[in-house]
Design an enzyme around this catalytic site. Structure first.
Site, mmCIF file in Angstrom:
data_model
loop_
_atom_site.group_PDB
_atom_site.id
_atom_site.type_symbol
_atom_site.label_atom_id
_atom_site.label_comp_id
_atom_site.label_asym_id
_atom_site.label_seq_id
_atom_site.Cartn_x
_atom_site.Cartn_y
_atom_site.Cartn_z
ATOM 1 N N ARG A 200 42.255 8.431 -23.024
ATOM 2 C CA ARG A 200 40.968 8.909 -22.499
ATOM 3 C C ARG A 200 41.211 9.423 -21.087
ATOM 4 O O ARG A 200 42.056 10.303 -20.938
ATOM 5 C CB ARG A 200 39.858 7.850 -22.643
ATOM 6 C CG ARG A 200 40.198 6.474 -22.168
ATOM 7 C CD ARG A 200 39.038 5.474 -22.349
ATOM 8 N NE ARG A 200 39.142 4.422 -21.359
ATOM 9 C CZ ARG A 200 38.446 3.298 -21.364
ATOM 10 N NH1 ARG A 200 37.568 3.053 -22.319
ATOM 11 N NH2 ARG A 200 38.584 2.387 -20.421
ATOM 12 N N MET B 131 11.756 -5.740 -34.879
ATOM 13 C CA MET B 131 11.864 -5.260 -33.500
ATOM 14 C C MET B 131 11.645 -6.388 -32.495
ATOM 15 O O MET B 131 12.352 -6.485 -31.493
ATOM 16 C CB MET B 131 10.869 -4.124 -33.260
ATOM 17 C CG MET B 131 11.108 -3.407 -31.945
ATOM 18 S SD MET B 131 9.912 -2.117 -31.612
ATOM 19 C CE MET B 131 10.317 -0.898 -32.854
ATOM 20 N N TYR C 11 10.615 -7.634 -43.497
ATOM 21 C CA TYR C 11 10.632 -6.254 -43.987
ATOM 22 C C TYR C 11 11.620 -6.088 -45.133
ATOM 23 O O TYR C 11 12.729 -6.629 -45.091
ATOM 24 C CB TYR C 11 11.064 -5.292 -42.873
ATOM 25 C CG TYR C 11 9.996 -4.984 -41.870
ATOM 26 C CD1 TYR C 11 8.797 -4.381 -42.253
ATOM 27 C CD2 TYR C 11 10.196 -5.265 -40.521
ATOM 28 C CE1 TYR C 11 7.828 -4.084 -41.310
ATOM 29 C CE2 TYR C 11 9.231 -4.956 -39.571
ATOM 30 C CZ TYR C 11 8.045 -4.366 -39.982
ATOM 31 O OH TYR C 11 7.083 -4.070 -39.054
ATOM 32 N N LYS D 259 30.775 -3.432 -14.063
ATOM 33 C CA LYS D 259 30.093 -2.281 -14.665
ATOM 34 C C LYS D 259 29.052 -2.758 -15.679
ATOM 35 O O LYS D 259 29.091 -3.922 -16.110
ATOM 36 C CB LYS D 259 31.125 -1.374 -15.336
ATOM 37 C CG LYS D 259 31.884 -2.035 -16.488
ATOM 38 C CD LYS D 259 33.066 -1.180 -16.945
ATOM 39 C CE LYS D 259 33.841 -1.871 -18.046
ATOM 40 N NZ LYS D 259 35.112 -1.183 -18.352
#
Ligand SMILES: *Cc1c(COP(=O)(O)O)cnc(C)c1O
Length: 374
Positions: free
Chosen positions: A135, A314, A266, A37
């Site tokens: 779940r 980023m 930053y 998955k």
């Protein structure tokens, strides 16, 4: 055109070796469902599934029907189990692509039964019981009523009974043993009603390793195949001989010497306290290199560890390379993996981030290209 030198490397040889090690662990009476998955935990499902199939994976496990379709499109012919079940709207797709869903709602059962009837087939499903994970899964107390409601569905066959263990990695086995006992109660309830499912499965990596009695005849293993162990398996037991499959690489894109008292990144959260050589690495949180590693993470350069200074941004991350005098423009940087005698494991980054290695590897973003090595 040459790409930005930031990439993931996948060792297909290690993946195959890990798969063989897991097969050895579980023995020949238990089949292996290779859980692929989330794009094989960020490793790349198409290539990994091919290699795992060749290394003896009997089943594949995915979370979503969509993921199962990708595997079928890539030519995977093994049984594919959908851990997350099927939405009623996906029933026809399940039939068309011969998928095996986990089943825990009457709504899905009705839709699957209808779709199977339309195509004159009987669909095998595995009933999921909730024994303490909380779940997906029919609670044990609801099982008799569920089976009553299920009995008219003549085009469905319950061919497996499964549950999922919440803390099979825990040194305290009390909860796991309770779950195993509840599973056995469910099994007997099924048998008493005349069901004879072929498959019994409870175990993920941790249970396959630490709870031999929970293996049933099929185990659902993900983490171990990818060589994740430290925060996956119960500590203090014999190791499984697996190695990390994924590594994350980049290069020094910029290197400068700055005096003491200069701020980095930053928010100016880091100030140099000495004359420093600061390297800028072209990877950032948009690549899945998490911002929480700001002033905290460590990378490998020339076989040595260099600390991240300032905030991860980023697209760029800065490290202090002062203590690696030979560091030069273009040097390879290992953010996850091995370099010389130095290593940075997903488990170690996960600990810094207060998360698990699963999140580290699945979090690497699609912007980072994969290089497969056999
Ligand atoms: C993801 C998952 C697994 C695999 O777990 P690992 O710890 O990676 O081995 C097994 N079963 C279910 C239901 C899952 O969701």
């Amino acid at each position: 055109m040459s790409a930005r030198p930031t990439w993931v490397e996948i060792s297909l040889a290690r993946l195959a070796a890990n798969c063989r090690a897991v097969k050895q662990l579980i023995g020949t009476d238990t089949q292996l469902m290779a859980v692929v998955k989330a794009d094989a935990y960020g490793h790349g499902a198409p290539r990994c599934a091919q290699v795992l199939a060749a290394a003896g994976a009997d089943w594949f496990g995915v979370a979503l029907i969509e993921e199962a379709l990708e595997l079928r499109a890539d030519g995977i012919t093994q049984p594919i189990f959908c851990l997350g079940g099927a939405w009623p709207e996906q029933a026809e797709t399940v039939i068309r692509h011969q998928l095996t869903p986990a089943l825990f709602t009457i709504e899905s059962a009705a839709a699957l039964n209808h779709a199977a009837q339309q195509s004159h087939q009987t669909l095998a499903v595995h009933l999921k019981v909730d024994t303490g994970m909380g779940r997906y899964g029919v609670p044990l107390a609801d099982l008799p009523a569920f089976l009553d409601a299920f009995s008219p569905f003549e085009h469905l066959r319950i061919d497996g009974l499964m549950t999922h263990l919440a803390n099979a990695d825990d040194a305290d086995h009390a909860h796991t043993n309770q779950q195993i006992a509840a599973y056995q109660t469910a099994w007997q309830m099924m048998r008493a009603r005349g069901y004879q499912p072929t498959w019994q499965h409870l175990a993920n990596s941790a249970a396959a390793h630490g709870h031999a009695t929970a293996r049933g005849n099929l185990v659902r293993v993900g983490a171990l195949l990818y060589g994740l162990t430290g925060d996956v398996l119960q500590r203090g037991l014999p190791d499984v001989n697996v190695q990390p499959v994924l590594s994350l690489h980049s290069r020094i894109a910029f290197l400068k010497t700055v005096p003491a008292g200069v701020t980095i990144g930053y928010g100016a959260t880091f100030t140099t306290t000495r004359t420093s050589r600061i390297a800028t690495i072209p990877i950032g949180y948009a690549d899945g290199y998490r911002r929480d590693l700001s002033n905290r993470g460590v990378v490998l350069i020339r076989g040595a560890r260099a600390p991240i200074v300032g905030r991860v941004s980023m697209d760029l991350t800065m490290v202090d390379a002062t203590d690696i005098p030979a560091a030069a423009f273009g040097d390879e940087v290992v953010l996850l993996g091995e370099q010389g005698a130095a290593t940075m494991r997903a488990e170690e980054l996960a600990a810094l981030l207060d998360t698990v290695s699963y999140e580290v590897v699945t979090g690497i973003s699609a912007r980072v290209p994969h290089l497969y090595r056999s």
